[in-house]
Design an enzyme around this catalytic site. Sequence first.
Site, PDB file in Angstrom:
ATOM      1  N   HIS A  57       0.646  -0.030   1.622  1.00 45.47           N
ATOM      2  CA  HIS A  57      -0.472  -0.622   1.181  1.00 45.47           C
ATOM      3  C   HIS A  57      -0.875  -2.076   1.840  1.00 45.47           C
ATOM      4  O   HIS A  57       0.050  -2.628   1.998  1.00 45.47           O
ATOM      5  CB  HIS A  57      -0.893  -0.524  -0.416  1.00 45.47           C
ATOM      6  CG  HIS A  57       0.168  -1.481  -1.025  1.00 45.47           C
ATOM      7  ND1 HIS A  57       1.216  -0.968  -1.162  1.00 45.47           N
ATOM      8  CD2 HIS A  57      -0.222  -2.760  -1.750  1.00 45.47           C
ATOM      9  CE1 HIS A  57       1.791  -1.930  -2.113  1.00 45.47           C
ATOM     10  NE2 HIS A  57       1.109  -3.043  -2.168  1.00 45.47           N
ATOM     11  N   ARG A 111       7.751  -5.393   4.472  1.00 41.64           N
ATOM     12  CA  ARG A 111       6.427  -5.527   5.147  1.00 41.64           C
ATOM     13  C   ARG A 111       6.458  -4.832   6.331  1.00 41.64           C
ATOM     14  O   ARG A 111       7.286  -4.476   6.993  1.00 41.64           O
ATOM     15  CB  ARG A 111       6.362  -7.089   5.350  1.00 41.64           C
ATOM     16  CG  ARG A 111       6.335  -7.954   4.118  1.00 41.64           C
ATOM     17  CD  ARG A 111       6.523  -9.582   4.389  1.00 41.64           C
ATOM     18  NE  ARG A 111       6.330 -10.242   3.114  1.00 41.64           N
ATOM     19  CZ  ARG A 111       7.245 -10.322   2.322  1.00 41.64           C
ATOM     20  NH1 ARG A 111       8.521  -9.917   2.856  1.00 41.64           N
ATOM     21  NH2 ARG A 111       7.249 -11.012   1.450  1.00 41.64           N
TER      22      ARG A 111
END
Length: 188
Positions: free
Chosen positions: A83, A102
């Site tokens: 997300h 990440r």
Amino acid sequence: GEALKALYTSLMSQPEAEVTKQASSLVTRITGKDVSALSRAEEVVLRSNEEFPNDIGLLSVFLLNIVTLQPGESMFLKPNLPHAYLRGDCMELMAASDNVVRAGFTPKFKDVSTLTSMLDYKPAKPELIKGSPEGPCVRLYAPPSEQFPEFALRRCVLTAGEEASLGTSSCPRVVICTSGGALKVSAG
């Protein structure tokens, strides 16, 4: 799931020069279109490119659901779902851990191997949670699973002199006052 995993792993494993070339080409193509004909994904690409030019996240946008939350709405993401929070004000509740991995839209380190091996690749539509009333001033935003009670959020909107009870809980609590004056919190 496996085809999506193979696609995303290939994308995330591309050399930086190839990512820059393809992202730049994508932005050029989108910029040449009539603004009224842009898809939501293309709009996100152009906005995101302003802050993170030619980032690999620009190419990932097309593999994600784009969700715009309205005031009073929330959503719950299970572990290992990718997300990105792009703009606006929101509150993200997450477990205390050091395992943030990440993928893009950041200057920080991206651990591609860990990222691509841990993600859940099952396609799904996000479920918006509008909350349920718990009294005249309180709305409960509970995760759809009883497995995560610590991620329940209560929104309490009070006017001067009003009080509200948030009930009892076995989970730790944090109170955040976003506007107004003094706030008195008592246990029990």
